[in-house]
Design a protein around this motif. Structure first.
Motif, PDB file in Angstrom:
ATOM      1  N   ARG A  63      -5.171   1.934  -9.856  1.00 53.84           N
ATOM      2  CA  ARG A  63      -4.694   2.846  -9.002  1.00 53.84           C
ATOM      3  C   ARG A  63      -5.254   2.407  -7.648  1.00 53.84           C
ATOM      4  O   ARG A  63      -4.630   2.543  -6.674  1.00 53.84           O
ATOM      5  N   ASP A  64      -6.618   1.929  -7.492  1.00 53.89           N
ATOM      6  CA  ASP A  64      -6.960   1.470  -6.340  1.00 53.89           C
ATOM      7  C   ASP A  64      -6.271   0.180  -5.745  1.00 53.89           C
ATOM      8  O   ASP A  64      -5.999   0.141  -4.618  1.00 53.89           O
ATOM      9  N   ARG A 113      -2.730   1.548  -4.547  1.00 54.15           N
ATOM     10  CA  ARG A 113      -3.040   2.201  -3.501  1.00 54.15           C
ATOM     11  C   ARG A 113      -3.401   1.581  -2.085  1.00 54.15           C
ATOM     12  O   ARG A 113      -2.950   1.757  -0.859  1.00 54.15           O
ATOM     13  N   ALA A 114      -4.203   0.369  -2.220  1.00 53.94           N
ATOM     14  CA  ALA A 114      -4.660  -0.377  -1.084  1.00 53.94           C
ATOM     15  C   ALA A 114      -3.276  -1.140  -0.647  1.00 53.94           C
ATOM     16  O   ALA A 114      -3.176  -1.288   0.636  1.00 53.94           O
ATOM     17  N   GLU A 115      -2.408  -1.475  -1.816  1.00 56.52           N
ATOM     18  CA  GLU A 115      -1.050  -2.016  -1.224  1.00 56.52           C
ATOM     19  C   GLU A 115      -0.169  -0.985  -0.290  1.00 56.52           C
ATOM     20  O   GLU A 115       0.551  -1.431   0.608  1.00 56.52           O
ATOM     21  N   ASP A 116      -0.127   0.228  -0.842  1.00 62.81           N
ATOM     22  CA  ASP A 116       0.555   1.279  -0.201  1.00 62.81           C
ATOM     23  C   ASP A 116      -0.014   2.739  -0.599  1.00 62.81           C
ATOM     24  O   ASP A 116      -0.034   3.092  -1.587  1.00 62.81           O
ATOM     25  N   PRO A 117      -0.675   3.185   0.672  1.00 64.22           N
ATOM     26  CA  PRO A 117      -1.220   4.502   0.643  1.00 64.22           C
ATOM     27  C   PRO A 117      -0.268   5.679   0.094  1.00 64.22           C
ATOM     28  O   PRO A 117      -0.971   6.742  -0.270  1.00 64.22           O
ATOM     29  N   SER A 118       1.084   5.327   0.051  1.00 67.72           N
ATOM     30  CA  SER A 118       1.841   6.401  -0.218  1.00 67.72           C
ATOM     31  C   SER A 118       2.084   6.564  -1.915  1.00 67.72           C
ATOM     32  O   SER A 118       3.087   7.082  -2.150  1.00 67.72           O
ATOM     33  N   LEU A 119       1.549   5.738  -2.464  1.00 69.52           N
ATOM     34  CA  LEU A 119       1.507   5.467  -3.977  1.00 69.52           C
ATOM     35  C   LEU A 119       1.640   7.187  -4.637  1.00 69.52           C
ATOM     36  O   LEU A 119       0.945   7.813  -4.423  1.00 69.52           O
ATOM     37  N   GLU A 120       2.597   7.189  -5.398  1.00 69.63           N
ATOM     38  CA  GLU A 120       2.780   8.461  -6.194  1.00 69.63           C
ATOM     39  C   GLU A 120       2.118   8.482  -7.774  1.00 69.63           C
ATOM     40  O   GLU A 120       2.523   7.227  -8.210  1.00 69.63           O
ATOM     41  N   GLU A 151       8.709   5.390  -2.535  1.00 65.63           N
ATOM     42  CA  GLU A 151       7.403   5.150  -2.822  1.00 65.63           C
ATOM     43  C   GLU A 151       6.860   4.451  -3.952  1.00 65.63           C
ATOM     44  O   GLU A 151       7.786   4.764  -5.222  1.00 65.63           O
TER      45      GLU A 151
END
Length: 345
Positions: A49-50, A53-60, A85
């Motif tokens: 997850r981290d 999310r670091a690659e794209d903060p809009s991760l669902e 996303e």
């Protein structure tokens, strides 16, 4: 009389997909997190997850239970949204999955959704879902596997804790690390939490005094403290440590197991003059275990060590049901070891 045919063991399934460390997870269209060790599995899934999310903060992020599955859910949560996303889908309970989930998951492997990472958690507690696991391991869906085998042996717990501090670039003295592992020998979750607390709280190197300050009560009553004091010949101190351990709720079975483990290591090391590293490699031990066993052997002879090992075998049977008084069996074992003489002599 014809000889009885031997039944061959089932062949292990070979994996055609990358095998990743739970400490360094990387995303793939399908990520199988397998094995019973929940601490490692949770870290792996959180790490994925981290990473995403670091690659794209809009991760669902979506969660699915494979055992309580509503038909069509997997495709719905992996399908691209209006803004495209990236999606992370965490599937729990694959070892008890429903027929509906199994069918849809197998279909999904044939055409994974672009931009979606599906993490499937299978504890290995049952063979349910084996067809799905075999398909993933055969390479269908472009997957990767993160194995989380059970951490049972002392050396595995030591490696786990050492890895916690290495990952945090934190130095801990070997004696401090051993004390910490001994204090939480029965619970990997608590050991992991203790490591993280020390990493977060202590600004400099972690010494034995620091571990004593944080977890002194646990260290004092650990099984290995009982074993260490008995092997060192400190009879009164060993019996006191044993009573503290039992008063703190320690189970007699792992107490005997810890003592027997140290005696076996001493017996394996006794008489060898090989360098510690070479002997450790040959015996499947750590260098520090060889060094410790050699220190423990001071003052012991072949006959007294044999006596102690026999006493440990007897105590092991007694605490597992052969005696009505497991506490007495433990006290007798500690007395035999600490005095290096038959009980009552």
């Amino acid at each position: 009389m014809a000889p009885t045919a031997r039944r061959s063991a089932p062949a292990k399934t070979r994996s055609a997909i990358p095998q990743l460390s739970w400490r360094e997870p990387q995303p793939a269209p399908i990520v199988l997190v397998s094995g019973p060790e929940e601490v490692c599995a949770e870290r792996a899934i959180a790490g994925l997850r981290d990473y995403l999310r670091a690659e794209d903060p809009s991760l669902e992020v979506s969660d699915i239970r494979a055992d309580d599955y509503t038909q069509g859910t997997l495709l719905a949560v992996t399908s691209p949204s209006l803004f495209g996303e990236p999606r992370l889908v965490r599937v729990s309970g694959v070892e008890k999955c429903s027929d509906a989930f199994l069918s849809e998951a197998l279909s999904y492997l044939a055409a994974p959704q672009e931009g979606a990472t599906v993490v499937m958690r299978h504890t290995g507690a049952t063979v349910r879902g084996k067809k799905l696991l075999d398909a993933i391991r055969a390479g269908q869906g472009g997957g990767a596997e993160i194995a989380c085998p059970a951490v049972k042996r002392d050396s595995d717990r030591f490696d786990f804790a050492a890895g916690e501090f290495q990952a945090a670039r934190k130095r801990i003295a070997p004696v401090a690390l051993r004390s910490l592992v001994s204090a939480f020998a029965d619970d990997l979750t608590e050991l992991a939490a203790a490591c993280q607390q020390l990493i977060a709280d202590v600004p400099g190197d972690i010494t034995e005094q620091v571990v004593e300050r944080y977890y002194g009560g646990r260290v004092e009553t650990s099984a290995f403290t009982v074993a260490d004091t008995a092997i060192a010949g400190r009879s009164g101190e060993a019996l006191l440590a044993l009573r503290h351990a039992l008063a703190s709720g320690a189970d007699p079975v792992p107490l005997v197991a810890a003592i027997a483990s140290k005696l076996r290591t001493m017996a394996r090391v006794a008489g060898s003059r090989e360098p510690a590293a070479a002997l450790a490699g040959r015996l499947g031990l750590k260098d520090w275990q060889v060094d410790r066993a050699r220190r423990d052997l001071v003052g012991w002879s072949e006959s007294t060590l044999g006596l102690a090992i026999q006493a440990a075998a007897r105590a092991d049977a007694e605490v597992k049901g052969a005696s009505r008084d497991p506490v007495f069996a433990l006290e007798r074992l500690v007395t035999v070891i600490s005095t290096r003489a038959p009980y009552g002599s």
